[in-house]
Design a protein around this motif. Structure first.
Motif, short mmCIF file in Angstrom:
data_model
loop_
_atom_site.label_atom_id
_atom_site.label_comp_id
_atom_site.label_asym_id
_atom_site.label_seq_id
_atom_site.Cartn_x
_atom_site.Cartn_y
_atom_site.Cartn_z
N GLU A 117 34.57 47.92 51.41
CA GLU A 117 34.91 46.92 50.64
C GLU A 117 33.63 46.14 50.84
N ASP A 160 34.22 42.77 49.71
CA ASP A 160 34.71 41.45 49.66
C ASP A 160 35.31 41.11 51.13
N MET A 180 38.51 47.59 45.34
CA MET A 180 38.80 46.43 44.76
C MET A 180 37.41 45.75 43.83
N LEU A 197 38.56 39.50 52.28
CA LEU A 197 39.59 40.62 52.17
C LEU A 197 39.77 41.66 53.30
N ASN A 204 39.39 41.07 39.28
CA ASN A 204 39.62 39.59 39.35
C ASN A 204 40.30 39.43 40.42
N ALA A 205 40.84 37.97 41.00
CA ALA A 205 41.38 37.63 42.19
C ALA A 205 42.81 38.46 42.04
N GLU A 206 43.53 38.24 40.77
CA GLU A 206 45.02 38.87 40.78
C GLU A 206 45.05 40.24 40.97
N GLU A 207 44.03 41.01 40.32
CA GLU A 207 44.28 42.56 40.58
C GLU A 207 43.60 42.73 42.00
N LYS A 208 42.87 41.95 42.57
CA LYS A 208 42.50 42.32 43.93
C LYS A 208 43.71 41.94 44.77
N GLU A 209 44.37 41.10 44.72
CA GLU A 209 45.56 40.84 45.54
C GLU A 209 46.54 41.90 45.35
#
Lengths: 369, 259
Positions: free
Chosen positions: B214, B216, B184, B219, B188-193
């Motif tokens: 990772e 983050d 990740m 996460l 961005n946040a959406e791609e990460k999700e």
């Protein structure tokens, strides 16, 4: 190339999606062209055109060129497997042609084998020699590998002059390649040989196209694009590099056999030099490396350009008689060199890429130029 | 975590150095079947080196890494994939000249049985096998929602999609163990999700064990079962997210020590 297709053109099965000639008309068109080209030499064989005809000289000239283009494409397809797909550079393709020519000529002379057998024999034998010169590819890459394959270009012609002099021609630098016969019919000139060369070309093209859509071709490209990832994804690098070398040399061997029987002789006298190997690389760059159209476009373009340069060179030589000698010897390489440079700067991905762009633009008309 | 004595992968006393630079110092941990195991640590701690050792890319000087009954550190790299291990790379390592579809098909290499000659002759064995594997690959394409870039050359794709294609390529190997190196990063946040959802789906639906590097933290704490923390080449902590959160050494490594 993300395929851009006319509206409503869908693939309804994986077989159709994977085929090269996806639509019936493409099939008809391609095999129609193949048939028409294949019929060209029969104009003479069936007596539709003969030496009495005013255009006979031009006809034989064209058949000679077509034959040369045909076997050059076969050699280029081999180089394309190695350099275009697998990313291993080779400067020995002309030397491998020499090997193939010798194998075919010797097998025909001493064992009396027909050409249908000597060509595959040339492929298998030359492939084995190719393996030998592919061995350094495990350790060295890029420029250094080019140097290692350059060895083939020097060792093989040297051996052909110094080894088994009775069979390979020794210091004569050549031996006679017999006229191939099939069912008693003699393939005695470029026009006749074109039938064999062209059928061979069709077969190698089918093999090449099959390869790039299956496991073997993908493994080759994965070695080219990212060898470390390829290895971790289970591709045995060494084995696939050697396979590429084998196939490249085998295709060169086939081309060499075709050329030897066309020129009716094989040996260092017949110009299988480093120049030719480099010329092949140049043709591949101009045509488009790693594409199935590349060898075709490259060979056709460069050979026609070369012939054009000869004609133009002679015309200019007439205009400037003082420099006639210099013009006749150096005009061709200059034209080729300039063309190659132009391509490297403006179209490094070759004519094939141009063709894909053109196709895409055509489908988007009138919205794209 | 039930059958604690039967790990899918175990790292025992691994030492790796490049010259005088000791990158990994006596690291041991294990991965239990069916868990999501995270490796975290500050930049330059040796996480990726650890993963490279596990995938057979680096050869550690000492120690062993057992996977599927074999010591990975002594297996030729091209044989490791067929043991059932797949990985993605920190800096995407796709075959840039091939389409998405071909990238995934290339990963079916170890599962395809056709010989090279059959490949060239195509009709018959090779064609049948290609179709069979194509169906498998299409399922992955479906799962990762990359249908529209199926025929696009991956070199021209945006970063987030390339990451996804690379995950797809790893999945196409049908691994038992999936090593993900910063899947990740740079998203961005959406791609990460999206990516996290894919990783969880892979884990739950396909039963694949996942090892994940990772940065983050939120996460990592959310999705992983157990976490290894590496700092300056040493393992400083190993445990559940709760334990790691409250571990003094970890806090010190990330936030610095109070004088």
């Amino acid at each position: 190339m993300a395929a851009l297709r006319p509206a409503g053109d869908y693939d309804e099965s994986y077989i159709r999606d994977m085929s090269f000639l996806r639509r019936p008309w493409m099939n008809w068109f391609t095999w129609g062209v193949v048939l028409i080209v294949l019929l060209l030499p029969f104009l003479e064989i069936w007596g539709l055109i003969s030496s009495a005809n005013p255009s006979y000289a031009r006809y034989t000239w064209w058949m000679n060129i077509l034959n040369r283009i045909a076997y050059t494409i076969v050699a280029l397809q081999g180089l394309n497997i190695l350099t275009g797909l697998t990313g291993q550079i080779s400067l020995g393709q002309a030397a491998f042609m020499l090997v193939g020519g010798y194998i075919s000529a010797l097998a025909m002379t001493y064992w009396g084998l027909p050409i249908i057998l000597t060509i595959p024999l040339a492929a298998v034998g030359t492939g084995a020699i190719g393996l030998l010169f592919g061995l350094p590819s495990l350790r060295v890459k890029g420029f250094y590998l080019a140097m290692a394959t350059l060895a083939a270009q020097f060792i093989i012609p040297w051996l052909s002059r110094n080894l088994w002099k009775d069979y390979l021609g020794g210091t004569n630098g050549s031996i006679v390649a017999p006229v191939p016969t099939i069912f008693g019919y003699e393939f005695s000139g470029s026009t006749n040989m074109f039938i064999i060369s062209f059928i061979t070309l069709v077969i190698t093209s089918v093999l090449f196209n099959n390869m790039i859509r299956t496991k073997l071709g993908r493994a080759f490209v994965s070695v080219r694009d990212n060898d470390l990832a390829a290895e971790l994804l289970g591709v045995n690098l060494f084995s696939y590099k050697l396979k590429a070398f084998y196939l490249a040399a085998a295709f060169a061997g086939i081309a060499g056999a075709l050329r030897a029987h066309t020129e009716r002789g094989i040996g260092t006298e017949f110009n299988y030099t480093l120049d030719i190997s480099v010329l092949f690389l140049g043709m591949l760059v101009i045509g488009g490396m790693g594409t199935n159209l590349g060898p075709f476009l490259g060979a056709i373009f460069v050979i026609l350009l070369d012939e054009g340069a000869i004609i133009l060179g002679e015309t200019i030589a007439h205009a400037f008689p003082d420099q006639a000698g210099a013009l006749q010897t150096s005009f061709r390489p200059i034209v080729f060199g300039v063309t190659l440079i132009i391509f490297l700067i403006f179209e490094p991905r070759g004519l094939a890429h141009r063709w894909y762009l053109f196709k895409a633009a055509w489908r988007l008309r009138p919205f794209a130029r | 975590m039930e059958n604690i004595n039967n790990p899918i992968l175990s790292v025992e006393g691994v030492e790796l150095s490049f010259g005088a630079n000791r990158v990994l110092k006596n690291i041991s941990f294990d991965v239990q079947p069916g868990e999501i195991r995270a490796i975290i640590g500050p930049n330059g701690a040796g996480k990726t080196s650890m993963l490279n050792c596990m995938s057979g890319f680096y050869r550690p000087q000492k120690g062993q890494i057992m996977f599927a009954g074999q010591d990975v550190t002594k297996t030729p790299p091209h044989n490791i994939a067929s043991l059932g291990m797949a990985r993605t790379f920190q800096n995407i390592a796709l075959y840039t000249g091939l389409s998405t579809l071909d990238n995934l098909m290339a990963a079916r290499h170890i599962h395809m049985k056709q010989r090279s000659l059959a490949s060239m002759l195509y009709w018959g064995t090779a064609q049948r096998e290609e179709i069979e594997h194509r169906e498998f690959v299409e399922e992955i394409i479906d799962f990762l929602e990359i249908e529209q870039i199926r025929k696009a050359v991956v070199g021209a794709l945006p970063y987030g999609l390339r990451k996804r294609v690379e995950l797809g390529r790893a999945l196409a190997l049908e691994p038992d163990l999936l090593l993900l190196d910063e899947p990740m990063a740079g998203m961005n946040a959406e791609e990460k999700e999206d990516m996290a959802r894919f990783v969880l789906d892979i884990h739950e639906r396909r039963g694949v064990t996942v090892v994940l590097i990772e940065h983050d933290m939120g996460l990592v704490m959310d999705i992983s079962d157990r976490i290894v923390v590496i700092d300056f080449g040493e393992k400083i902590a190993d445990g559940s997210p709760e334990e790691i959160k409250n571990d003094e050494k970890v806090i010190a490594a990330y936030l610095g020590q109070e004088e």
